[in-house]
Design a protein around this motif. Structure first.
Motif, PDB file in Angstrom:
ATOM      1  N   ALA A 117      32.998  45.038  23.238  1.00  0.00           N
ATOM      2  CA  ALA A 117      32.922  44.283  24.494  1.00  0.00           C
ATOM      3  C   ALA A 117      31.938  43.128  24.377  1.00  0.00           C
ATOM      4  N   GLU A 118      30.909  43.305  23.551  1.00  0.00           N
ATOM      5  CA  GLU A 118      29.938  42.238  23.307  1.00  0.00           C
ATOM      6  C   GLU A 118      30.474  41.237  22.286  1.00  0.00           C
ATOM      7  N   GLU A 119      31.106  41.750  21.216  1.00  0.00           N
ATOM      8  CA  GLU A 119      31.520  40.891  20.112  1.00  0.00           C
ATOM      9  C   GLU A 119      32.819  40.141  20.404  1.00  0.00           C
ATOM     10  N   THR A 120      33.773  40.811  21.025  1.00  0.00           N
ATOM     11  CA  THR A 120      35.071  40.194  21.320  1.00  0.00           C
ATOM     12  C   THR A 120      35.434  40.440  22.781  1.00  0.00           C
ATOM     13  N   PRO A 121      34.700  39.830  23.707  1.00  0.00           N
ATOM     14  CA  PRO A 121      34.947  40.068  25.133  1.00  0.00           C
ATOM     15  C   PRO A 121      36.331  39.608  25.555  1.00  0.00           C
ATOM     16  N   ALA A 122      36.910  40.357  26.460  1.00  0.00           N
ATOM     17  CA  ALA A 122      38.257  40.066  26.957  1.00  0.00           C
ATOM     18  C   ALA A 122      38.189  39.223  28.219  1.00  0.00           C
ATOM     19  N   ALA A 123      39.323  38.632  28.548  1.00  0.00           N
ATOM     20  CA  ALA A 123      39.501  37.908  29.808  1.00  0.00           C
ATOM     21  C   ALA A 123      40.756  38.440  30.474  1.00  0.00           C
ATOM     22  N   PHE A 124      40.787  38.347  31.793  1.00  0.00           N
ATOM     23  CA  PHE A 124      41.979  38.734  32.553  1.00  0.00           C
ATOM     24  C   PHE A 124      42.623  37.466  33.089  1.00  0.00           C
ATOM     25  N   ILE A 125      43.884  37.233  32.701  1.00  0.00           N
ATOM     26  CA  ILE A 125      44.615  36.055  33.146  1.00  0.00           C
ATOM     27  C   ILE A 125      45.524  36.477  34.297  1.00  0.00           C
ATOM     28  N   GLY A 126      45.161  36.132  35.511  1.00  0.00           N
ATOM     29  CA  GLY A 126      45.946  36.514  36.674  1.00  0.00           C
ATOM     30  C   GLY A 126      47.145  35.604  36.876  1.00  0.00           C
ATOM     31  N   PHE A 127      48.298  36.208  37.228  1.00  0.00           N
ATOM     32  CA  PHE A 127      49.462  35.372  37.544  1.00  0.00           C
ATOM     33  C   PHE A 127      50.247  35.853  38.756  1.00  0.00           C
ATOM     34  N   ASP A 128      49.725  36.847  39.472  1.00  0.00           N
ATOM     35  CA  ASP A 128      50.384  37.279  40.707  1.00  0.00           C
ATOM     36  C   ASP A 128      49.382  38.071  41.536  1.00  0.00           C
ATOM     37  N   ALA A 129      49.632  38.137  42.838  1.00  0.00           N
ATOM     38  CA  ALA A 129      48.775  38.896  43.751  1.00  0.00           C
ATOM     39  C   ALA A 129      49.643  39.863  44.548  1.00  0.00           C
ATOM     40  N   LEU A 130      49.227  41.140  44.570  1.00  0.00           N
ATOM     41  CA  LEU A 130      49.977  42.162  45.291  1.00  0.00           C
ATOM     42  C   LEU A 130      49.343  42.493  46.640  1.00  0.00           C
ATOM     43  N   ALA A 131      48.036  42.280  46.747  1.00  0.00           N
ATOM     44  CA  ALA A 131      47.355  42.562  48.017  1.00  0.00           C
ATOM     45  C   ALA A 131      46.067  41.763  48.063  1.00  0.00           C
ATOM     46  N   LEU A 132      45.689  41.373  49.253  1.00  0.00           N
ATOM     47  CA  LEU A 132      44.430  40.674  49.482  1.00  0.00           C
ATOM     48  C   LEU A 132      43.913  41.096  50.842  1.00  0.00           C
ATOM     49  N   GLY A 133      42.699  41.680  50.862  1.00  0.00           N
ATOM     50  CA  GLY A 133      42.194  42.239  52.102  1.00  0.00           C
ATOM     51  C   GLY A 133      43.084  43.379  52.553  1.00  0.00           C
ATOM     52  N   ASP A 134      43.547  43.332  53.793  1.00  0.00           N
ATOM     53  CA  ASP A 134      44.441  44.367  54.317  1.00  0.00           C
ATOM     54  C   ASP A 134      45.909  43.965  54.244  1.00  0.00           C
ATOM     55  N   ARG A 135      46.218  42.873  53.546  1.00  0.00           N
ATOM     56  CA  ARG A 135      47.588  42.357  53.482  1.00  0.00           C
ATOM     57  C   ARG A 135      48.323  42.888  52.255  1.00  0.00           C
ATOM     58  N   ASP A 136      49.466  43.521  52.476  1.00  0.00           N
ATOM     59  CA  ASP A 136      50.381  43.884  51.393  1.00  0.00           C
ATOM     60  C   ASP A 136      51.279  42.668  51.147  1.00  0.00           C
ATOM     61  N   LEU A 137      51.156  42.076  49.953  1.00  0.00           N
ATOM     62  CA  LEU A 137      51.856  40.841  49.660  1.00  0.00           C
ATOM     63  C   LEU A 137      53.159  41.052  48.887  1.00  0.00           C
ATOM     64  N   THR A 138      53.490  42.291  48.542  1.00  0.00           N
ATOM     65  CA  THR A 138      54.631  42.520  47.661  1.00  0.00           C
ATOM     66  C   THR A 138      55.950  42.066  48.277  1.00  0.00           C
ATOM     67  N   GLY A 139      56.054  42.064  49.597  1.00  0.00           N
ATOM     68  CA  GLY A 139      57.279  41.610  50.248  1.00  0.00           C
ATOM     69  C   GLY A 139      57.321  40.120  50.509  1.00  0.00           C
ATOM     70  N   GLU A 140      56.229  39.418  50.209  1.00  0.00           N
ATOM     71  CA  GLU A 140      56.153  37.977  50.439  1.00  0.00           C
ATOM     72  C   GLU A 140      56.765  37.216  49.266  1.00  0.00           C
TER      73      GLU A 140
END
Length: 350
Positions: A117-140
């Motif tokens: 984790a120190e030598e070869t740290p990873a990154a997360f590449i986001g490309f979609d959102a399923l929920a934010l706060g109390d909102r379920d976004l999967t049907g949007e």
């Protein structure tokens, strides 16, 4: 977790096609983005509780503590985002995605995980959102989910480990990306319908890859004709009935690699004397075709040219191990299936 979308959730998948789909006249139908070469994962954050769930439903959090910490500091208090865990590294003076470094992060020893984790740290590449706060976004529609993703992961934060994939509505730019981004270690282009909902486990997206590949479960092996080392690894895919079918083999390995693979596979043998009968070889009648079955735990990504009668037509090339994939996920529906023509449709005068 008290979220509108809770784990486990199967990610929405992509169907392989041969070309970037064109936009219709008028309003755009497609959103295009690079295809990232990493571990597909959905990140769930509810306060200090963070889970990073793989495509197969496994929690990857213990392997990527730097992503867990980044989720706690960079995501909103309640959020669910879909994306890819990657390891970018400087190679040849430029930043590229490094699959070897990523695959080494799946390790049983906590001390080794901390070191990597120190030598070869990873990154997360986001490309979609399923929920934010109390909102379920999967049907949007994706256009709404994309806006929520930009709200969840701020763009341009110095030192951020959570990043966002670029998108375009320009089909020509997507085609340019297909060629240009290969040098950065990316795997092609993905197309999503702007009006499409998020459908877990369904192949609702389209992917255009640089090569035709398949993830296969390793069923067993044959010993090399010299009597030492692996001669070929035998590969399988699961059908709609849940049964696995042998689809071919891979055999192009160096002498050193053959010995290493045989030693690896010996540890997975179903029994010390168990041997499976092989198919009749019409070209070499002296060959028995017998092979040694192993536990179905390994997934190999291979390159292939054609499928014929649900099998690879030719010997395939081993590319890499896929520790992020479950053997049961190696199904026929991942394959690119070309259009089927009657042979007489290809002949003049018929």
């Amino acid at each position: 977790m008290d979220l509108p979308v809770t784990p486990p959730v199967q990610p929405m998948l992509a169907k392989a096609v041969t070309a970037v789909p064109a936009q219709p006249d008028g309003e755009p139908e497609w959103s295009y983005e690079p295809k990232w070469d990493g571990f597909r994962a959905i990140v769930f954050r509810d306060g200090d509780d963070v889970e990073i769930v793989s495509r197969g439903g496994k929690d990857l959090a213990r392997y990527f503590p730097e992503i867990v910490e980044a989720a706690r500091t960079e995501l909103p208090d309640k959020a669910v985002v879909d994306g890819e865990v990657c390891v970018p590294r400087e190679i040849g003076g430029v930043q590229r995605l490094d699959w070897d470094s990523l695959s080494q992060r799946i390790h049983p020893a906590a001390s080794r995980i901390a070191k990597l984790a120190e030598e070869t740290p990873a990154a997360f590449i986001g490309f979609d959102a399923l929920a934010l706060g109390d909102r379920d976004l999967t049907g949007e529609p994706f256009s709404v989910r994309r806006a929520a993703l930009l709200e969840a992961i701020p763009v341009g934060s110095p030192g951020a480990r959570l990043l966002i994939s670029r998108v375009t509505h320009d089909a020509q730019q997507a085609q340019d990306w297909f060629t240009a981004f290969e040098g950065a270690g990316l795997d092609g282009v993905v197309a999503k319908r702007l009006a499409g909902a998020y459908v877990p486990g369904k192949r609702e997206m389209l992917k255009i890859k640089h090569k035709r590949t398949a993830d296969c479960v390793v069923l067993g092996y044959r010993v090399h004709k010299s009597g030492t080392g692996l001669g070929s690894m035998l590969l399988g895919l699961y059908g709609d009935d849940g049964e696995v079918r042998m689809v071919g083999g891979s055999s192009a390995f160096s002498d050193t690699r053959r010995v290493e693979l045989q030693q690896q596979f010996e540890q997975l043998r179903l029994g010390p004397d168990q041997v499976a009968p092989g198919e009749v070889n019409r070209w070499r009648s002296s060959a028995t075709g017998e092979w040694i079955p192993i536990r179905r735990e390994l997934v190999a990504e291979v390159a292939y040219d054609q499928m014929e009668n649900q099998r690879f037509r030719h010997t395939v090339k081993f590319l890499r191990w896929r520790p992020d994939r479950d053997p049961e996920s190696c199904t026929y529906d991942q394959l690119e299936v070309p259009l089927t023509y009657d042979v007489y449709d290809v002949l003049e005068g018929t």
